[in-house]
Motif scaffolding. Structure first.
Motif: not given
Length: 353
Positions: A191, A194, A325, A328, A332
Protein backbone atom coordinates in the motif's frame (compact mmCIF):
# COMPACT_ATOMS: atom_id res chain seq x y z
CA UNK A 1 16.10 -1.60 -21.34
CA UNK A 2 19.65 -2.80 -21.88
CA UNK A 3 21.61 -4.97 -19.45
CA UNK A 4 24.22 -2.20 -19.31
CA UNK A 5 21.57 0.39 -18.44
CA UNK A 6 20.19 -1.73 -15.62
CA UNK A 7 23.68 -2.39 -14.24
CA UNK A 8 24.59 1.29 -14.17
CA UNK A 9 21.57 2.03 -12.02
CA UNK A 10 22.03 -0.76 -9.45
CA UNK A 11 23.73 1.31 -6.72
CA UNK A 12 21.21 4.14 -6.96
CA UNK A 13 18.33 1.68 -7.14
CA UNK A 14 19.50 0.03 -3.93
CA UNK A 15 19.34 3.41 -2.20
CA UNK A 16 15.90 4.23 -3.67
CA UNK A 17 14.53 0.85 -2.58
CA UNK A 18 16.05 1.22 0.88
CA UNK A 19 14.38 4.60 1.28
CA UNK A 20 11.10 3.36 -0.18
CA UNK A 21 10.81 0.42 2.23
CA UNK A 22 11.67 2.69 5.18
CA UNK A 23 9.09 5.29 4.13
CA UNK A 24 6.36 2.70 3.52
CA UNK A 25 6.78 1.29 7.01
CA UNK A 26 6.22 4.67 8.69
CA UNK A 27 2.47 5.29 9.15
CA UNK A 28 1.57 8.68 7.70
CA UNK A 29 -2.10 9.24 6.86
CA UNK A 30 -2.90 12.83 5.87
CA UNK A 31 -3.09 14.87 9.05
CA UNK A 32 -0.62 12.68 10.97
CA UNK A 33 2.65 12.92 9.08
CA UNK A 34 5.12 14.23 11.65
CA UNK A 35 7.11 10.97 11.97
CA UNK A 36 7.64 10.47 8.25
CA UNK A 37 8.52 14.15 7.75
CA UNK A 38 11.10 13.83 10.52
CA UNK A 39 12.55 10.81 8.71
CA UNK A 40 12.91 12.72 5.42
CA UNK A 41 14.31 15.71 7.33
CA UNK A 42 17.03 13.49 8.84
CA UNK A 43 17.91 12.22 5.36
CA UNK A 44 18.23 15.80 4.06
CA UNK A 45 20.58 16.50 6.96
CA UNK A 46 22.64 13.41 6.17
CA UNK A 47 22.95 14.45 2.54
CA UNK A 48 23.86 18.02 3.50
CA UNK A 49 20.90 19.56 1.67
CA UNK A 50 19.45 22.82 2.98
CA UNK A 51 15.71 22.85 3.68
CA UNK A 52 12.90 24.63 5.46
CA UNK A 53 9.71 23.41 7.10
CA UNK A 54 6.49 25.14 6.09
CA UNK A 55 3.62 25.84 8.47
CA UNK A 56 1.61 22.92 7.09
CA UNK A 57 4.44 20.58 8.06
CA UNK A 58 5.88 19.93 4.60
CA UNK A 59 9.57 20.12 3.70
CA UNK A 60 11.16 22.30 1.04
CA UNK A 61 14.73 21.40 0.07
CA UNK A 62 16.71 23.73 -2.18
CA UNK A 63 19.72 23.06 -4.38
CA UNK A 64 21.33 26.18 -5.85
CA UNK A 65 21.90 26.23 -9.61
CA UNK A 66 24.01 28.20 -12.04
CA UNK A 67 21.10 30.61 -12.54
CA UNK A 68 18.92 31.93 -9.73
CA UNK A 69 16.13 32.98 -12.10
CA UNK A 70 14.02 31.30 -13.34
CA UNK A 71 13.69 28.48 -10.83
CA UNK A 72 12.16 25.02 -10.87
CA UNK A 73 10.17 23.11 -8.28
CA UNK A 74 9.48 19.38 -8.02
CA UNK A 75 7.07 17.86 -5.55
CA UNK A 76 6.09 14.44 -4.25
CA UNK A 77 3.82 13.70 -1.32
CA UNK A 78 4.55 11.61 1.71
CA UNK A 79 1.02 11.55 3.15
CA UNK A 80 -1.14 8.51 2.48
CA UNK A 81 -4.67 7.23 2.65
CA UNK A 82 -5.92 6.28 6.09
CA UNK A 83 -8.84 6.68 8.44
CA UNK A 84 -9.96 8.18 11.73
CA UNK A 85 -12.10 6.82 14.53
CA UNK A 86 -15.63 8.12 13.95
CA UNK A 87 -17.48 6.22 16.67
CA UNK A 88 -16.97 3.58 19.35
CA UNK A 89 -19.73 0.98 19.14
CA UNK A 90 -21.44 -0.45 22.25
CA UNK A 91 -19.55 -3.76 21.74
CA UNK A 92 -16.18 -1.99 21.74
CA UNK A 93 -15.51 -2.13 17.99
CA UNK A 94 -14.77 1.03 16.02
CA UNK A 95 -16.47 2.84 13.18
CA UNK A 96 -14.14 4.72 10.86
CA UNK A 97 -14.30 7.73 8.58
CA UNK A 98 -11.99 7.68 5.59
CA UNK A 99 -9.03 9.98 4.93
CA UNK A 100 -8.46 10.26 1.19
CA UNK A 101 -10.24 8.78 -1.78
CA UNK A 102 -10.33 5.02 -1.31
CA UNK A 103 -13.28 2.63 -1.41
CA UNK A 104 -14.09 0.53 1.66
CA UNK A 105 -13.90 -2.80 -0.15
CA UNK A 106 -10.19 -2.14 -0.79
CA UNK A 107 -9.39 -2.27 2.96
CA UNK A 108 -11.69 -5.12 3.95
CA UNK A 109 -9.68 -7.70 5.89
CA UNK A 110 -6.67 -5.36 6.29
CA UNK A 111 -4.67 -5.14 9.50
CA UNK A 112 -4.48 -1.63 10.90
CA UNK A 113 -2.87 0.48 13.61
CA UNK A 114 -4.81 2.85 15.85
CA UNK A 115 -2.72 5.68 17.34
CA UNK A 116 -4.19 7.42 20.38
CA UNK A 117 -3.72 11.08 21.21
CA UNK A 118 -1.26 9.95 23.91
CA UNK A 119 0.88 8.23 21.25
CA UNK A 120 -0.01 4.64 22.16
CA UNK A 121 -0.58 2.27 19.24
CA UNK A 122 -3.05 -0.62 19.13
CA UNK A 123 -3.59 -3.14 16.34
CA UNK A 124 -6.79 -4.33 14.78
CA UNK A 125 -8.46 -5.70 11.65
CA UNK A 126 -10.90 -3.92 9.34
CA UNK A 127 -13.96 -6.11 8.71
CA UNK A 128 -17.60 -5.83 7.74
CA UNK A 129 -20.14 -6.06 10.56
CA UNK A 130 -21.18 -9.41 9.04
CA UNK A 131 -17.81 -11.10 8.43
CA UNK A 132 -18.63 -14.80 8.98
CA UNK A 133 -20.00 -16.92 6.13
CA UNK A 134 -21.11 -19.51 8.70
CA UNK A 135 -23.43 -17.03 10.38
CA UNK A 136 -24.49 -14.52 7.73
CA UNK A 137 -25.95 -16.34 4.74
CA UNK A 138 -25.92 -13.29 2.43
CA UNK A 139 -22.81 -11.53 3.73
CA UNK A 140 -21.60 -10.81 0.20
CA UNK A 141 -24.67 -8.63 -0.40
CA UNK A 142 -23.83 -6.26 2.45
CA UNK A 143 -22.77 -2.91 0.93
CA UNK A 144 -19.16 -2.04 1.71
CA UNK A 145 -19.89 1.39 3.15
CA UNK A 146 -18.62 3.32 6.16
CA UNK A 147 -21.69 2.31 8.15
CA UNK A 148 -21.03 -1.40 7.58
CA UNK A 149 -17.27 -1.51 8.29
CA UNK A 150 -15.75 -1.99 11.75
CA UNK A 151 -12.35 -2.35 13.37
CA UNK A 152 -11.98 -5.44 15.57
CA UNK A 153 -9.38 -4.50 18.16
CA UNK A 154 -6.69 -6.94 19.29
CA UNK A 155 -7.49 -6.19 22.91
CA UNK A 156 -9.94 -7.66 25.41
CA UNK A 157 -12.70 -5.12 24.99
CA UNK A 158 -16.40 -5.93 25.22
CA UNK A 159 -17.89 -2.46 25.52
CA UNK A 160 -17.34 1.15 24.56
CA UNK A 161 -16.12 1.77 28.12
CA UNK A 162 -13.48 -0.99 27.74
CA UNK A 163 -12.23 0.57 24.53
CA UNK A 164 -12.14 4.06 25.98
CA UNK A 165 -10.20 2.73 28.97
CA UNK A 166 -7.40 1.89 26.51
CA UNK A 167 -7.20 5.58 25.61
CA UNK A 168 -8.88 5.15 22.21
CA UNK A 169 -11.23 7.99 21.31
CA UNK A 170 -13.03 9.65 18.42
CA UNK A 171 -10.49 11.47 16.27
CA UNK A 172 -7.66 8.96 16.69
CA UNK A 173 -5.79 8.21 13.46
CA UNK A 174 -5.91 4.77 11.84
CA UNK A 175 -3.21 3.53 9.44
CA UNK A 176 -3.29 0.50 7.16
CA UNK A 177 -0.58 -2.16 7.30
CA UNK A 178 1.37 -1.61 4.03
CA UNK A 179 2.61 -5.23 3.86
CA UNK A 180 5.73 -4.26 1.89
CA UNK A 181 7.39 -6.87 -0.30
CA UNK A 182 10.22 -6.53 -2.83
CA UNK A 183 10.36 -9.60 -5.06
CA UNK A 184 13.37 -11.18 -6.75
CA UNK A 185 11.73 -10.34 -10.08
CA UNK A 186 11.84 -6.62 -9.31
CA UNK A 187 8.27 -5.93 -8.22
CA UNK A 188 7.47 -3.78 -5.21
CA UNK A 189 4.12 -4.68 -3.61
CA UNK A 190 2.70 -2.42 -0.93
CA UNK A 191 0.00 0.00 0.00
CA UNK A 192 0.96 3.67 -0.29
CA UNK A 193 3.34 3.44 -3.26
CA UNK A 194 1.22 6.48 -4.06
CA UNK A 195 3.25 8.50 -3.46
CA UNK A 196 6.14 7.20 -1.38
CA UNK A 197 7.68 5.65 -4.49
CA UNK A 198 8.10 9.17 -5.90
CA UNK A 199 9.48 10.54 -2.62
CA UNK A 200 12.11 7.77 -2.62
CA UNK A 201 12.96 8.59 -6.25
CA UNK A 202 13.41 12.29 -5.41
CA UNK A 203 15.69 11.37 -2.52
CA UNK A 204 17.73 9.30 -4.95
CA UNK A 205 17.87 12.19 -7.40
CA UNK A 206 19.04 14.62 -4.71
CA UNK A 207 21.65 12.16 -3.46
CA UNK A 208 22.94 11.77 -7.01
CA UNK A 209 23.18 15.55 -7.49
CA UNK A 210 25.14 15.94 -4.26
CA UNK A 211 27.52 13.05 -4.98
CA UNK A 212 28.14 13.91 -8.64
CA UNK A 213 28.86 17.54 -7.79
CA UNK A 214 27.52 18.69 -11.17
CA UNK A 215 25.74 22.02 -10.83
CA UNK A 216 22.15 22.24 -11.99
CA UNK A 217 21.47 24.92 -14.60
CA UNK A 218 18.70 26.44 -12.45
CA UNK A 219 18.09 26.69 -8.73
CA UNK A 220 15.65 23.91 -7.90
CA UNK A 221 13.32 23.31 -4.97
CA UNK A 222 12.01 19.92 -3.85
CA UNK A 223 8.74 20.06 -1.94
CA UNK A 224 7.84 17.00 0.13
CA UNK A 225 4.17 17.73 0.67
CA UNK A 226 2.02 16.18 3.37
CA UNK A 227 -1.60 16.93 2.49
CA UNK A 228 -1.92 15.88 -1.16
CA UNK A 229 -4.44 13.11 -0.55
CA UNK A 230 -6.87 15.69 0.82
CA UNK A 231 -6.25 18.25 -1.90
CA UNK A 232 -3.88 20.94 -0.66
CA UNK A 233 -0.38 19.53 -0.21
CA UNK A 234 1.58 21.51 -2.79
CA UNK A 235 -0.53 24.62 -3.23
CA UNK A 236 1.64 26.99 -1.15
CA UNK A 237 5.23 28.04 -0.44
CA UNK A 238 6.14 28.23 -4.13
CA UNK A 239 8.81 30.92 -4.58
CA UNK A 240 7.82 33.65 -7.02
CA UNK A 241 10.93 32.89 -9.11
CA UNK A 242 9.60 29.40 -9.91
CA UNK A 243 8.50 29.07 -13.51
CA UNK A 244 8.19 25.28 -13.92
CA UNK A 245 6.46 23.09 -11.35
CA UNK A 246 6.71 19.33 -11.83
CA UNK A 247 4.62 16.99 -9.69
CA UNK A 248 6.05 13.48 -9.36
CA UNK A 249 3.20 11.12 -8.56
CA UNK A 250 1.98 7.72 -9.63
CA UNK A 251 0.82 6.84 -13.13
CA UNK A 252 -2.58 5.13 -12.98
CA UNK A 253 -3.06 1.73 -14.67
CA UNK A 254 -6.30 0.13 -15.87
CA UNK A 255 -8.61 -0.44 -18.82
CA UNK A 256 -8.09 2.20 -21.48
CA UNK A 257 -4.81 3.38 -19.96
CA UNK A 258 -1.45 3.33 -21.75
CA UNK A 259 0.58 3.27 -18.52
CA UNK A 260 2.03 -0.01 -17.20
CA UNK A 261 4.21 -1.04 -14.25
CA UNK A 262 7.50 -0.55 -16.11
CA UNK A 263 7.23 2.93 -17.60
CA UNK A 264 7.51 6.52 -16.55
CA UNK A 265 4.04 7.90 -17.16
CA UNK A 266 3.74 11.45 -18.52
CA UNK A 267 0.33 12.97 -17.86
CA UNK A 268 -1.38 14.95 -20.60
CA UNK A 269 -4.64 15.54 -18.72
CA UNK A 270 -6.39 14.61 -15.49
CA UNK A 271 -9.65 15.62 -13.81
CA UNK A 272 -8.33 19.18 -13.46
CA UNK A 273 -7.80 19.54 -17.21
CA UNK A 274 -4.77 19.50 -19.55
CA UNK A 275 -1.26 19.93 -18.26
CA UNK A 276 0.98 22.52 -19.94
CA UNK A 277 1.35 21.40 -23.54
CA UNK A 278 4.90 22.62 -24.24
CA UNK A 279 6.20 21.32 -20.89
CA UNK A 280 4.68 17.90 -21.51
CA UNK A 281 6.12 17.76 -25.02
CA UNK A 282 9.57 18.70 -23.70
CA UNK A 283 9.39 15.88 -21.15
CA UNK A 284 8.51 13.48 -23.97
CA UNK A 285 11.50 14.66 -26.02
CA UNK A 286 13.81 14.26 -23.03
CA UNK A 287 12.50 10.71 -22.51
CA UNK A 288 13.12 9.90 -26.16
CA UNK A 289 16.63 11.36 -26.12
CA UNK A 290 17.50 9.31 -23.02
CA UNK A 291 16.09 6.11 -24.55
CA UNK A 292 13.56 5.70 -21.73
CA UNK A 293 10.43 3.60 -21.73
CA UNK A 294 7.60 6.08 -21.27
CA UNK A 295 3.89 6.43 -21.94
CA UNK A 296 1.74 9.53 -22.32
CA UNK A 297 -1.56 9.06 -20.56
CA UNK A 298 -4.76 10.65 -19.26
CA UNK A 299 -5.96 10.00 -15.71
CA UNK A 300 -9.73 10.61 -15.62
CA UNK A 301 -10.26 10.55 -11.82
CA UNK A 302 -7.05 12.12 -10.56
CA UNK A 303 -5.62 15.40 -9.34
CA UNK A 304 -2.07 16.35 -8.36
CA UNK A 305 -0.19 18.91 -6.31
CA UNK A 306 0.57 20.69 -9.59
CA UNK A 307 -3.11 21.18 -10.38
CA UNK A 308 -3.69 22.24 -6.76
CA UNK A 309 -1.00 24.91 -7.18
CA UNK A 310 -2.76 26.30 -10.25
CA UNK A 311 -6.10 26.41 -8.44
CA UNK A 312 -4.34 28.36 -5.66
CA UNK A 313 -3.52 31.05 -8.23
CA UNK A 314 0.17 30.44 -8.93
CA UNK A 315 1.44 31.60 -12.33
CA UNK A 316 3.45 28.50 -13.25
CA UNK A 317 4.04 26.03 -16.03
CA UNK A 318 2.84 22.70 -14.63
CA UNK A 319 3.59 19.07 -15.42
CA UNK A 320 3.07 15.61 -13.96
CA UNK A 321 5.10 12.41 -14.31
CA UNK A 322 5.58 9.29 -12.23
CA UNK A 323 6.14 5.56 -12.11
CA UNK A 324 3.31 3.37 -13.35
CA UNK A 325 1.50 1.82 -10.36
CA UNK A 326 -1.12 -0.90 -10.56
CA UNK A 327 -4.28 -1.03 -8.38
CA UNK A 328 -4.01 2.55 -7.14
CA UNK A 329 -5.53 3.26 -3.71
CA UNK A 330 -5.68 -0.47 -3.08
CA UNK A 331 -3.02 -3.23 -3.01
CA UNK A 332 -0.55 -1.37 -5.21
CA UNK A 333 2.38 -2.72 -7.22
CA UNK A 334 5.13 -1.32 -9.42
CA UNK A 335 8.45 -2.51 -10.83
CA UNK A 336 12.02 -1.31 -10.44
CA UNK A 337 12.01 -0.47 -14.15
CA UNK A 338 9.35 2.18 -13.51
CA UNK A 339 11.48 3.63 -10.72
CA UNK A 340 14.50 3.72 -13.02
CA UNK A 341 12.67 5.32 -15.96
CA UNK A 342 11.16 7.97 -13.69
CA UNK A 343 14.50 8.66 -11.99
CA UNK A 344 16.27 9.09 -15.32
CA UNK A 345 13.62 11.38 -16.78
CA UNK A 346 13.83 13.63 -13.70
CA UNK A 347 17.61 13.56 -13.98
CA UNK A 348 17.47 14.52 -17.67
CA UNK A 349 14.99 17.31 -16.96
CA UNK A 350 16.96 18.83 -14.09
CA UNK A 351 20.16 19.00 -16.13
CA UNK A 352 18.41 20.40 -19.23
CA UNK A 353 18.03 24.03 -20.20
Amino acid sequence: MTEKGVGAFVKTLDYVLEQLVALLNIPSPSGNTEKVIQYVESEFQRLGISYTLNHKGGLIATIAGQQAVPQRMLTAHVDTLGAMVKEIHPNGTLRLTNIGGFRWHSVEGEYCWIETSQGNVFTGTILTRQPSVHVYREMEKLPRTEENMIVRLDEITKSAADTRALGIEVGDFVSFDPRVQVTDSGFIKSRHLDDKASVAILLGVMKDIVEQGKALPYTTHFLISNNEEIGYGGNSNIPREVKEYLAVDMGAIGDGQATDEYCVSICAKDSSGPYHKAFRQRLVELAKEAGLYYKVDIYPYYGSDASAALRAGYDIVHGLIGPGIDASHSHERTHTQALENTFKLIQAYLHSR
